[in-house]
Each structure stands twice: as C-alpha cells, then as structure tokens.
Design an enzyme around this catalytic site. Sequence first.
Site, PDB file in Angstrom:
ATOM      1  N   LYS A 184       0.839  -1.204   0.000  1.00 45.69           N
ATOM      2  CA  LYS A 184       0.000   0.000   0.000  1.00 45.69           C
ATOM      3  C   LYS A 184       0.870   1.248   0.000  1.00 45.69           C
ATOM      4  O   LYS A 184       2.060   1.193   0.334  1.00 45.69           O
ATOM      5  CB  LYS A 184      -0.919  -0.021   1.228  1.00 45.69           C
ATOM      6  CG  LYS A 184      -0.167   0.024   2.563  1.00 45.69           C
ATOM      7  CD  LYS A 184      -1.064  -0.340   3.729  1.00 45.69           C
ATOM      8  CE  LYS A 184      -0.286  -0.249   5.041  1.00 45.69           C
ATOM      9  NZ  LYS A 184      -1.036  -0.830   6.171  1.00 45.69           N
ATOM     10  N   ARG A 190     -10.973  -0.122  13.938  1.00 45.86           N
ATOM     11  CA  ARG A 190     -10.982   0.602  12.661  1.00 45.86           C
ATOM     12  C   ARG A 190     -12.082  -0.031  11.808  1.00 45.86           C
ATOM     13  O   ARG A 190     -13.240   0.021  12.200  1.00 45.86           O
ATOM     14  CB  ARG A 190      -9.596   0.573  12.003  1.00 45.86           C
ATOM     15  CG  ARG A 190      -8.566   1.349  12.789  1.00 45.86           C
ATOM     16  CD  ARG A 190      -7.291   1.704  12.025  1.00 45.86           C
ATOM     17  NE  ARG A 190      -6.816   0.654  11.131  1.00 45.86           N
ATOM     18  CZ  ARG A 190      -5.573   0.592  10.648  1.00 45.86           C
ATOM     19  NH1 ARG A 190      -4.672   1.512  10.989  1.00 45.86           N
ATOM     20  NH2 ARG A 190      -5.209  -0.368   9.829  1.00 45.86           N
ATOM     21  N   HIS A 213      -6.736  -7.348  12.236  1.00 47.02           N
ATOM     22  CA  HIS A 213      -5.469  -6.605  12.292  1.00 47.02           C
ATOM     23  C   HIS A 213      -5.167  -6.275  13.752  1.00 47.02           C
ATOM     24  O   HIS A 213      -6.080  -5.939  14.516  1.00 47.02           O
ATOM     25  CB  HIS A 213      -5.618  -5.324  11.453  1.00 47.02           C
ATOM     26  CG  HIS A 213      -4.333  -4.638  11.122  1.00 47.02           C
ATOM     27  ND1 HIS A 213      -3.164  -5.307  10.799  1.00 47.02           N
ATOM     28  CD2 HIS A 213      -4.029  -3.315  11.034  1.00 47.02           C
ATOM     29  CE1 HIS A 213      -2.207  -4.422  10.531  1.00 47.02           C
ATOM     30  NE2 HIS A 213      -2.701  -3.208  10.669  1.00 47.02           N
ATOM     31  N   ARG A 246       0.808 -11.111   6.707  1.00 45.05           N
ATOM     32  CA  ARG A 246       0.731  -9.873   5.913  1.00 45.05           C
ATOM     33  C   ARG A 246       1.837  -8.885   6.289  1.00 45.05           C
ATOM     34  O   ARG A 246       1.559  -7.805   6.801  1.00 45.05           O
ATOM     35  CB  ARG A 246      -0.618  -9.168   6.143  1.00 45.05           C
ATOM     36  CG  ARG A 246      -1.864  -9.953   5.804  1.00 45.05           C
ATOM     37  CD  ARG A 246      -3.092  -9.028   5.843  1.00 45.05           C
ATOM     38  NE  ARG A 246      -3.164  -8.248   7.066  1.00 45.05           N
ATOM     39  CZ  ARG A 246      -3.790  -8.623   8.180  1.00 45.05           C
ATOM     40  NH1 ARG A 246      -4.413  -9.781   8.239  1.00 45.05           N
ATOM     41  NH2 ARG A 246      -3.785  -7.831   9.241  1.00 45.05           N
ATOM     42  N   TYR A 295      18.163  30.390   7.759  1.00 44.96           N
ATOM     43  CA  TYR A 295      17.093  31.235   8.288  1.00 44.96           C
ATOM     44  C   TYR A 295      17.101  31.281   9.814  1.00 44.96           C
ATOM     45  O   TYR A 295      17.268  30.256  10.468  1.00 44.96           O
ATOM     46  CB  TYR A 295      15.727  30.701   7.853  1.00 44.96           C
ATOM     47  CG  TYR A 295      15.428  30.837   6.389  1.00 44.96           C
ATOM     48  CD1 TYR A 295      15.537  32.067   5.742  1.00 44.96           C
ATOM     49  CD2 TYR A 295      15.024  29.729   5.656  1.00 44.96           C
ATOM     50  CE1 TYR A 295      15.233  32.177   4.384  1.00 44.96           C
ATOM     51  CE2 TYR A 295      14.720  29.839   4.304  1.00 44.96           C
ATOM     52  CZ  TYR A 295      14.833  31.066   3.671  1.00 44.96           C
ATOM     53  OH  TYR A 295      14.531  31.170   2.353  1.00 44.96           O
ATOM     54  N   CYS A 330      15.985  24.195   5.210  1.00 46.81           N
ATOM     55  CA  CYS A 330      15.103  25.079   4.428  1.00 46.81           C
ATOM     56  C   CYS A 330      14.206  24.243   3.518  1.00 46.81           C
ATOM     57  O   CYS A 330      14.274  23.030   3.510  1.00 46.81           O
ATOM     58  CB  CYS A 330      15.941  26.030   3.568  1.00 46.81           C
ATOM     59  SG  CYS A 330      17.222  26.895   4.476  1.00 46.81           S
ATOM     60  N   MET A 331      13.389  24.915   2.726  1.00 47.21           N
ATOM     61  CA  MET A 331      12.511  24.191   1.804  1.00 47.21           C
ATOM     62  C   MET A 331      13.315  23.372   0.789  1.00 47.21           C
ATOM     63  O   MET A 331      12.977  22.226   0.490  1.00 47.21           O
ATOM     64  CB  MET A 331      11.598  25.173   1.061  1.00 47.21           C
ATOM     65  CG  MET A 331      10.582  24.454   0.162  1.00 47.21           C
ATOM     66  SD  MET A 331       9.575  25.588  -0.798  1.00 47.21           S
ATOM     67  CE  MET A 331       8.608  26.384   0.461  1.00 47.21           C
ATOM     68  N   ASP A 332      14.402  23.988   0.270  1.00 46.14           N
ATOM     69  CA  ASP A 332      15.133  23.373  -0.829  1.00 46.14           C
ATOM     70  C   ASP A 332      16.572  23.016  -0.517  1.00 46.14           C
ATOM     71  O   ASP A 332      17.252  22.440  -1.353  1.00 46.14           O
ATOM     72  CB  ASP A 332      15.193  24.347  -2.024  1.00 46.14           C
ATOM     73  CG  ASP A 332      13.858  24.971  -2.306  1.00 46.14           C
ATOM     74  OD1 ASP A 332      12.898  24.208  -2.492  1.00 46.14           O
ATOM     75  OD2 ASP A 332      13.773  26.219  -2.319  1.00 46.14           O
TER      76      ASP A 332
HETATM   77  C1  LIG Z   1      -0.355  -1.869   6.726  1.00 45.07           C
HETATM   78  C2  LIG Z   1      -1.021  -3.141   7.051  1.00 45.07           C
HETATM   79  C3  LIG Z   1      -0.280  -4.321   7.208  1.00 45.07           C
HETATM   80  C4  LIG Z   1       1.226  -4.347   7.264  1.00 45.07           C
HETATM   81  O1  LIG Z   1       1.647  -3.828   8.507  1.00 45.07           O
HETATM   82  P1  LIG Z   1       3.201  -3.694   8.861  1.00 45.07           P
HETATM   83  O2  LIG Z   1       3.209  -3.240  10.264  1.00 45.07           O
HETATM   84  O3  LIG Z   1       3.744  -2.670   7.928  1.00 45.07           O
HETATM   85  O4  LIG Z   1       3.792  -5.031   8.648  1.00 45.07           O
HETATM   86  C5  LIG Z   1      -0.988  -5.500   7.377  1.00 45.07           C
HETATM   87  N1  LIG Z   1      -2.320  -5.503   7.410  1.00 45.07           N
HETATM   88  C6  LIG Z   1      -3.056  -4.387   7.284  1.00 45.07           C
HETATM   89  C7  LIG Z   1      -4.542  -4.447   7.336  1.00 45.07           C
HETATM   90  C8  LIG Z   1      -2.443  -3.161   7.115  1.00 45.07           C
HETATM   91  O5  LIG Z   1      -3.169  -2.038   7.013  1.00 45.07           O
END
Ligand SMILES: *Cc1c(COP(=O)(O)O)cnc(C)c1O
Length: 397
Positions: free
Chosen positions: A41, A139, A171, A226, A269, A316-318
């Site tokens: 992602k 969530r 999760h 995951r 700055y 700075c910005m750049d």
């Molecule tokens: C981002 C995410 C992961 C991976 O999590 P990490 O801590 O980066 O390994 C797994 N499952 C879900 C639903 C996530 O949003």
Amino acid sequence: MSDQPAYRADLRIDVDAIRHNVRVLSARARDSGARTMAIVKSDGYGHGALTVAAAALESGADRIGVASIGEALQLRAGGITAPVLCWLYVEDDDFGPAIAADIELSASSQESLRRIAAAAEQQGRVARVHLKIDTGLCRNGCPAELWPALVEDAAKAEADGHVEVVAVWSHLACADELDHPSIDRQAERFGLAYEQARSAGLNPIRHLANSAAVLARPDLHFELVRPGIAVYGLDPVPQHGDHDLRPAMTFRSSVVSTKRIASGESVSYGQQWTAERPTNVALVPVGYADGVPRTLSGRMSVWLAGKRRPVVGRVCMDQLVVDLGDDQVADGAEVLLFGPGDRGEPTAAEWADTIGTIHYEIVTGMYRPRVTRTVVDALVSVDSGSYRNDHSRQELP
Ligand SMILES: *Cc1c(COP(=O)(O)O)cnc(C)c1O
C-alpha cells in the site's frame, strides 16, 4: 567534480534487499505452514508498489495486499497477476472494475458484502471476499455483535454463487509491543470469529499477522501472514533481536558548492547556528520539500566524504548546509541523508527516533514530485518511477 552521478534528491531502491527480506519473512511463515501476502500500500511504503510487488512475488510471497481499489487496479495494470487484496473503500467506490480485474475484496459489514455480491452478479463473476472481524483495533472490521449476521449472509451469498469466502481476517493494534495484553485478547476474539464462520458453513483461511507478528508471534501466523514494513527492511520489533532485514531505501543528494565562512557568521534562516571558528560549509540541495523534516534542524547529520558531518542551521525548503570543519569536498560529492547504515550513514529509524515518529512515516513520505527514484537491481535496471516522475533516471549496476 566527483566521478559519481550528481543526484539532487534521489531515492535509491535496492531490489535485492527487498528480495532478501521477503525470503527471510516467507521462510518464517513457511516454518509455521503459512503463506505470505506482501503489503505494498501507499506505493510500496514509498518504494514503488509495482517494483516491490514483482520482487516479492519472485522471492516467496504469493499474494499482494493494498488498501484501496485504485492501488489494486494499478498493480493489475502494471502486469501483476497474483492474487491482490484490498480493504478500504469510500461510499462511491465501484466494486465492478475490481471484481472484473480479479481483485479480492474485504467485507466488514452486511452492507459492503451486499454491494460486493451485487457487483459480482452484475459482472457475471464470483467475487473473492475476505471477511474482516474487528478484534480490538476499532478501525474497519466488523464489530463482534454484527459478525454472526455477516457470516450468515456470506454463507448465503456463497451458496448463491456470487461470492467465495477466501478468508477471515483481522489486524493487531499493538503487535510491536511484545508483551502487550491486547495481542492475546485479539487472538482469542479472532479464534471465536473463525469458529462462528465455520459454524455458518464457511471454510476460510485465516490471516492476522503484520510484520511484528510475523517476526515475534509465530503462533499467530495461521495460514497467511501480511508483512509490510519488514519487506522494506525496517524492523518494527528491534527489541526482539536481529531479524536479518536489509533497509531497501537510501536517500542521497550531492554537494552543490562549498565556501569558507568566518568565525561569528551564522547559517540559514533565523541564524540559529553560528560558527565559533572559521569553517568550510557545503550546500546540499534538499530540504523539507524533499522530505527532510524541518524538525530535524540542529539534530541531524549526513554521511559525506567518509564521515558523519553535522547539518547546521535550519533545514530550508530546498536546501541544507553541512559543516565540514577544515575539510574540503568536491562539488558533486555524494551526500547520504539516510540508508541501511552500512557505511555509517544515518538510518530512517534514526530520523524517526530523533523527531518522535516511526520509520514507516519517514520512508512513506519521501517520494515527492521533485524527488527521483532509482531502482537498482543486480539483474536488470528499471525505473519504476517513470509513470509519474519524468525526472527519474536509470542506473546501470
Ligand atoms: C499496513 C497493514 C499491514 C502491514 O503492517 P506492517 O506493520 O507494515 O507489517 C498489514 N495488514 C493491514 C490491514 C495493514 O493495514
């Protein structure tokens, strides 16, 4: 002039490091009989989703996960044919194109399941669905009290031929805090939700473990894991030991010019830093617009000409300014802002610790409109940034 190409602001992505990390993670998963879904992602946590997905699939992962439907469709458009799961929708999202592209969809409510089944029927296809139970993160999973109705509906939709329930998943909230009591509590609720799904007549696989749990909780691997951040070589549980991960992102720039300033002169700055003796300073053309947090001002160093050297005055910005003391460096000399740390350069974890955030946020925020990304592969050299970044350059190994 140096013999290195002079980068302005470049992210070097080490594909071999990603392959190595996925081999390490998928071997751990395999030890408990689990397969691996690499999470890419947010453009592969800033590393390039397509590059990372392809490297992960070559190295032991057999599935890919992303948050949004748009991200999933981009992977398909880029030629990724492996199973891809996405899980976060807004009201206007259309499931039809996702189902047509064989994207697996998460459902957390009867309403989202109904919409998915309807879209599948319209497409004349079977939607592959992962049912998400909220076990304590609060969530987007299904609340426990609504779960029995969801699994009943899912069993009906499966019987109707519109949906195939692939998995039950959830999760973890605190997987990176090794002894946190919420981990076992979530695992317990997850087990109950799985039993309810089985009782409803479903036969799903289970997945719960993010990177931290892949590394520290083999008992929670179930049939699929995951990992996200660990794919990129950043360890979410360094307190648990050395996991043999290799950070894949290096942020580099090069010296624009140097000058000698007199004692008493102040830099940048606000004149927050004043030379206490005559010194050489180097100008480096990256700033907060390129992902260097301004809050690192006065608290960061770079690797330049063989050693760590302090950045002085405000970022700075750049631009930022490096104090060289009496040393001299060539215009064009390479500057390492962060990397794996092998040469003594700072790491993304060091930046994060200094400013009170996590390395996830550092690497994910680095790829910006005028930052290039150079994908370095021992076998081939490709430029994964070209689809959105004309300034990216190719680099031969
Ligand atoms: C981002 C995410 C992961 C991976 O999590 P990490 O801590 O980066 O390994 C797994 N499952 C879900 C639903 C996530 O949003």
